[in-house]
Design a protein around this motif. Structure first.
Motif, PDB file in Angstrom:
ATOM      1  N   MET A  42      63.233 -21.404  19.069  1.00 41.80           N
ATOM      2  CA  MET A  42      63.119 -22.255  17.878  1.00 41.80           C
ATOM      3  C   MET A  42      64.500 -22.526  17.259  1.00 41.80           C
ATOM      4  O   MET A  42      64.851 -23.671  16.983  1.00 41.80           O
ATOM      5  CB  MET A  42      62.222 -21.578  16.835  1.00 41.80           C
ATOM      6  CG  MET A  42      62.113 -22.350  15.543  1.00 41.80           C
ATOM      7  SD  MET A  42      61.326 -21.400  14.234  1.00 41.80           S
ATOM      8  CE  MET A  42      62.662 -20.368  13.690  1.00 41.80           C
ATOM      9  N   ALA A  97      51.642 -15.617  11.918  1.00 44.72           N
ATOM     10  CA  ALA A  97      50.522 -16.481  12.303  1.00 44.72           C
ATOM     11  C   ALA A  97      49.902 -15.975  13.614  1.00 44.72           C
ATOM     12  O   ALA A  97      48.678 -15.937  13.767  1.00 44.72           O
ATOM     13  CB  ALA A  97      51.004 -17.921  12.461  1.00 44.72           C
ATOM     14  N   THR A  98      50.770 -15.556  14.528  1.00 45.21           N
ATOM     15  CA  THR A  98      50.290 -15.040  15.815  1.00 45.21           C
ATOM     16  C   THR A  98      49.478 -13.768  15.621  1.00 45.21           C
ATOM     17  O   THR A  98      48.441 -13.569  16.248  1.00 45.21           O
ATOM     18  CB  THR A  98      51.497 -14.739  16.734  1.00 45.21           C
ATOM     19  OG1 THR A  98      52.279 -15.919  16.823  1.00 45.21           O
ATOM     20  CG2 THR A  98      51.056 -14.319  18.116  1.00 45.21           C
ATOM     21  N   GLU A 138      46.155 -14.780  14.372  1.00 40.95           N
ATOM     22  CA  GLU A 138      45.409 -15.417  15.468  1.00 40.95           C
ATOM     23  C   GLU A 138      44.842 -14.378  16.432  1.00 40.95           C
ATOM     24  O   GLU A 138      43.733 -14.510  16.924  1.00 40.95           O
ATOM     25  CB  GLU A 138      46.374 -16.277  16.285  1.00 40.95           C
ATOM     26  CG  GLU A 138      46.188 -17.771  16.184  1.00 40.95           C
ATOM     27  CD  GLU A 138      47.354 -18.468  16.871  1.00 40.95           C
ATOM     28  OE1 GLU A 138      47.519 -18.291  18.087  1.00 40.95           O
ATOM     29  OE2 GLU A 138      48.113 -19.160  16.170  1.00 40.95           O
ATOM     30  N   GLN A 139      45.621 -13.346  16.693  1.00 40.74           N
ATOM     31  CA  GLN A 139      45.204 -12.336  17.669  1.00 40.74           C
ATOM     32  C   GLN A 139      44.339 -11.242  17.057  1.00 40.74           C
ATOM     33  O   GLN A 139      43.970 -10.301  17.743  1.00 40.74           O
ATOM     34  CB  GLN A 139      46.444 -11.719  18.348  1.00 40.74           C
ATOM     35  CG  GLN A 139      47.195 -12.710  19.206  1.00 40.74           C
ATOM     36  CD  GLN A 139      48.392 -12.065  19.894  1.00 40.74           C
ATOM     37  OE1 GLN A 139      49.284 -11.519  19.239  1.00 40.74           O
ATOM     38  NE2 GLN A 139      48.406 -12.089  21.203  1.00 40.74           N
ATOM     39  N   ARG A 186      62.090 -17.112   9.080  1.00 39.30           N
ATOM     40  CA  ARG A 186      61.179 -18.198   9.420  1.00 39.30           C
ATOM     41  C   ARG A 186      60.474 -17.920  10.729  1.00 39.30           C
ATOM     42  O   ARG A 186      59.317 -18.274  10.920  1.00 39.30           O
ATOM     43  CB  ARG A 186      61.944 -19.508   9.453  1.00 39.30           C
ATOM     44  CG  ARG A 186      62.341 -19.947   8.042  1.00 39.30           C
ATOM     45  CD  ARG A 186      63.270 -21.123   8.055  1.00 39.30           C
ATOM     46  NE  ARG A 186      62.716 -22.215   8.820  1.00 39.30           N
ATOM     47  CZ  ARG A 186      63.279 -22.685   9.939  1.00 39.30           C
ATOM     48  NH1 ARG A 186      64.389 -22.166  10.398  1.00 39.30           N
ATOM     49  NH2 ARG A 186      62.724 -23.675  10.581  1.00 39.30           N
ATOM     50  N   GLY A 187      61.198 -17.281  11.642  1.00 38.06           N
ATOM     51  CA  GLY A 187      60.557 -16.890  12.889  1.00 38.06           C
ATOM     52  C   GLY A 187      59.409 -15.939  12.597  1.00 38.06           C
ATOM     53  O   GLY A 187      58.391 -15.936  13.283  1.00 38.06           O
ATOM     54  N   GLY A 188      59.607 -15.146  11.543  1.00 40.86           N
ATOM     55  CA  GLY A 188      58.590 -14.185  11.147  1.00 40.86           C
ATOM     56  C   GLY A 188      57.284 -14.844  10.748  1.00 40.86           C
ATOM     57  O   GLY A 188      56.208 -14.283  10.938  1.00 40.86           O
ATOM     58  N   GLN A 189      57.403 -16.057  10.211  1.00 36.75           N
ATOM     59  CA  GLN A 189      56.174 -16.774   9.834  1.00 36.75           C
ATOM     60  C   GLN A 189      55.323 -17.047  11.068  1.00 36.75           C
ATOM     61  O   GLN A 189      54.107 -17.013  11.035  1.00 36.75           O
ATOM     62  CB  GLN A 189      56.528 -18.095   9.158  1.00 36.75           C
ATOM     63  CG  GLN A 189      57.112 -17.901   7.781  1.00 36.75           C
ATOM     64  CD  GLN A 189      57.661 -19.196   7.215  1.00 36.75           C
ATOM     65  OE1 GLN A 189      57.250 -20.276   7.604  1.00 36.75           O
ATOM     66  NE2 GLN A 189      58.602 -19.086   6.309  1.00 36.75           N
ATOM     67  N   MET A 190      56.045 -17.298  12.173  1.00 31.99           N
ATOM     68  CA  MET A 190      55.346 -17.556  13.427  1.00 31.99           C
ATOM     69  C   MET A 190      54.705 -16.268  13.942  1.00 31.99           C
ATOM     70  O   MET A 190      53.583 -16.265  14.427  1.00 31.99           O
ATOM     71  CB  MET A 190      56.359 -18.081  14.430  1.00 31.99           C
ATOM     72  CG  MET A 190      55.780 -18.890  15.514  1.00 31.99           C
ATOM     73  SD  MET A 190      57.014 -20.043  16.095  1.00 31.99           S
ATOM     74  CE  MET A 190      58.427 -19.000  16.348  1.00 31.99           C
ATOM     75  N   LEU A 191      55.465 -15.183  13.821  1.00 33.94           N
ATOM     76  CA  LEU A 191      54.924 -13.887  14.256  1.00 33.94           C
ATOM     77  C   LEU A 191      53.689 -13.538  13.430  1.00 33.94           C
ATOM     78  O   LEU A 191      52.695 -13.041  13.951  1.00 33.94           O
ATOM     79  CB  LEU A 191      55.979 -12.785  14.100  1.00 33.94           C
ATOM     80  CG  LEU A 191      57.225 -12.922  14.961  1.00 33.94           C
ATOM     81  CD1 LEU A 191      58.210 -11.805  14.648  1.00 33.94           C
ATOM     82  CD2 LEU A 191      56.859 -12.881  16.438  1.00 33.94           C
ATOM     83  N   GLN A 217      64.085  -6.017  15.063  1.00 35.39           N
ATOM     84  CA  GLN A 217      63.843  -7.437  15.316  1.00 35.39           C
ATOM     85  C   GLN A 217      62.915  -8.029  14.250  1.00 35.39           C
ATOM     86  O   GLN A 217      63.092  -9.156  13.832  1.00 35.39           O
ATOM     87  CB  GLN A 217      63.177  -7.656  16.693  1.00 35.39           C
ATOM     88  CG  GLN A 217      64.133  -7.553  17.872  1.00 35.39           C
ATOM     89  CD  GLN A 217      64.185  -6.150  18.422  1.00 35.39           C
ATOM     90  OE1 GLN A 217      63.752  -5.202  17.775  1.00 35.39           O
ATOM     91  NE2 GLN A 217      64.719  -5.995  19.621  1.00 35.39           N
ATOM     92  N   LEU A 268      59.138 -12.819  19.973  1.00 36.12           N
ATOM     93  CA  LEU A 268      60.522 -12.739  19.535  1.00 36.12           C
ATOM     94  C   LEU A 268      61.385 -13.792  20.235  1.00 36.12           C
ATOM     95  O   LEU A 268      62.217 -14.447  19.602  1.00 36.12           O
ATOM     96  CB  LEU A 268      61.078 -11.337  19.801  1.00 36.12           C
ATOM     97  CG  LEU A 268      62.376 -11.067  19.070  1.00 36.12           C
ATOM     98  CD1 LEU A 268      62.140 -11.048  17.564  1.00 36.12           C
ATOM     99  CD2 LEU A 268      62.974  -9.762  19.537  1.00 36.12           C
ATOM    100  N   LEU A 279      55.370 -23.793  12.248  1.00 35.53           N
ATOM    101  CA  LEU A 279      55.749 -22.484  12.776  1.00 35.53           C
ATOM    102  C   LEU A 279      54.513 -21.738  13.257  1.00 35.53           C
ATOM    103  O   LEU A 279      54.098 -20.748  12.670  1.00 35.53           O
ATOM    104  CB  LEU A 279      56.489 -21.676  11.702  1.00 35.53           C
ATOM    105  CG  LEU A 279      57.815 -22.288  11.249  1.00 35.53           C
ATOM    106  CD1 LEU A 279      58.464 -21.424  10.191  1.00 35.53           C
ATOM    107  CD2 LEU A 279      58.759 -22.460  12.431  1.00 35.53           C
ATOM    108  N   VAL A 288      61.325 -17.152  18.692  1.00 37.46           N
ATOM    109  CA  VAL A 288      62.228 -17.355  17.556  1.00 37.46           C
ATOM    110  C   VAL A 288      63.587 -17.854  18.061  1.00 37.46           C
ATOM    111  O   VAL A 288      64.175 -18.792  17.507  1.00 37.46           O
ATOM    112  CB  VAL A 288      62.413 -16.044  16.748  1.00 37.46           C
ATOM    113  CG1 VAL A 288      63.412 -16.249  15.623  1.00 37.46           C
ATOM    114  CG2 VAL A 288      61.075 -15.574  16.203  1.00 37.46           C
TER     115      VAL A 288
END
Lengths: 308, 81
Positions: B45, A223-224, A227-228, A216-221, A81, B39, B61, B42
């Motif tokens: 999104m 950042a998270t 943050e954590q 791009r979803g990975g950028q969110m991961l 994933q 996950l 994001l 995503v």
């Protein structure tokens, strides 16, 4: 490509050329795949002995795994994933005579002969601690477990940067236990890891980091993750001072692997885990960059610590 | 409100893999506390982008953008204008 990228690439190529010309790395015709010389291996061996010495207090269980793991186990780690672009899936030919002839014909014609290969039960190991978790299913003792690992790991990211190898070794100390035990381990080893690297003359400093999650979803991961406060890297300049390289990382995985592999604490909750991973090749490269290509000429203090 | 809250709710219900039914949640409910994983975020999104024909820029994001159906609506509001 901007000028900075160009000068970065030039710095990578230059150090790579120097290493190959000095015979420390042996080019194998694929970016990021190298043979290592006796001197290179000697440095890693001595560095590892020093790590073992510094880690002796932990009375860790020593386990060594091969660089391939079960495909089924791999699928439970979450790697597919998060890092599909880095995976290494092992395939082979499983046809009969006819299929074999077709394969050879395709190869002869310069066509893609790999299309009809079949996936084996194995995947390349992406991180030294991944093969451990499937073996740890069950209930941990109340003191948790600490495991000493070393494994070649694979990441498909061909690069001219000699520090970005596709197959390299990670030496890890992994902790399985409660959240507190895992965090103590991560934080303690972040400090100890820096001391170890400083002791061999590497000016490593800790930085908050994130994994190279896909897309791009990975950028969110990513950042998270920042943050954590889950990941720290110990970085040091290798090919260039402009962009220091991570040579060790200290990670807190929360209860991700506890859930994925049904590892429980003594009171029945999903176990938390944390690890420190030393990138052995990167550490050797940093040592050669900092102290020169001839370990007999390294500073006396460093030679003493490494028992060279 | 600029955005179609029903569509947002439906997308969160379908892609959020929440422990609760998104159809019963308040718009301001914290989705991470309701079981939204990184996950699954995503998936949410990408489904939002397809449905509303937008692309979340890099600056959006973050975990905060997808914290609740309300924050998602705010973000989409900015994008759809």
């Amino acid at each position: 490509m901007c000028l900075d990228d160009e000068s970065l690439t030039a710095a990578y190529r230059q150090y790579q050329t120097e290493l190959v010309e000095a015979g420390l790395l042996i080019s194998l015709g694929v970016p990021g795949l190298y043979g290592r010389s006796g001197i290179f291996e000697g440095v890693i061996e001595h560095f590892e002995q020093y790590v073992t010495q510094r880690g002796a207090f932990a009375r860790a269980e020593v386990m060594r795994f091969p660089p391939m793991m079960s495909r089924q186990h791999y699928l439970r780690t979450g790697h597919i994933q998060n890092f599909p672009d880095l995976m290494g899936s092992v395939h082979t030919f499983q046809g009969g005579d006819r299929e074999h002839l077709k394969l050879l014909e395709a190869r002869e014609k310069g066509e893609d002969w790999t299309r009809n290969l079949a996936a084996t039960e194995s995947m390349m190991v992406p991180a030294a601690c991944y093969p451990l978790y499937p073996t740890a299913t069950g209930t941990l003792p109340s003191v948790g477990r600490t495991v000493d690992l070393r494994c070649f790991v694979f990441r498909c990211e061909p690069s001219s940067d000699p520090a970005r190898m596709q197959l390299f070794r990670q030496r890890e100390y992994v902790r399985l236990g409660t959240a507190e035990q895992a965090l103590d381990h991560r934080n303690g080893w972040l400090k100890r890891g820096q001391e170890i690297l400083n002791a061999v003359g590497l000016d490593a400093r800790p930085v908050v980091a994130n994994d190279p999650f896909f897309g791009r979803g990975g950028q969110m991961l990513a950042a998270t993750q920042v943050e954590q406060d889950l990941k720290y890297e110990l970085v040091v300049p290798i090919a260039t001072a402009v962009k220091p390289t991570a040579i060790a990382s200290c990670n807190y995985h929360l209860d991700h692997f506890g859930h994925a592999f049904d590892i429980k604490t003594a009171d029945g909750k999903p176990a938390h885990s944390a690890c420190i991973g030393f990138g052995l090749e990167r550490i050797a490269l940093a040592l050669f960059k900092t102290h020169g290509f001839d370990p007999t000429q390294w500073p006396t203090d460093v030679k003493r610590v490494l028992a060279l | 409100m600029v955005c179609d809250m029903t569509a947002i709710r439906e997308i969160v219900a379908q892609h959020g893999r929440l422990s609760a039914d998104a159809r019963t949640l308040e718009f301001g409910t914290n989705l991470y506390l309701a079981g939204l994983t990184s996950l699954a975020t995503v998936g949410v999104m990408l489904a939002l982008e397809d449905h509303f024909n937008v692309e979340f820029p890099r600056s959006m994001l973050s975990r905060k953008t997808f914290e609740s159906m309300e924050s998602i609506a705010d973000a989409l509001g900015e994008l759809v204008g």
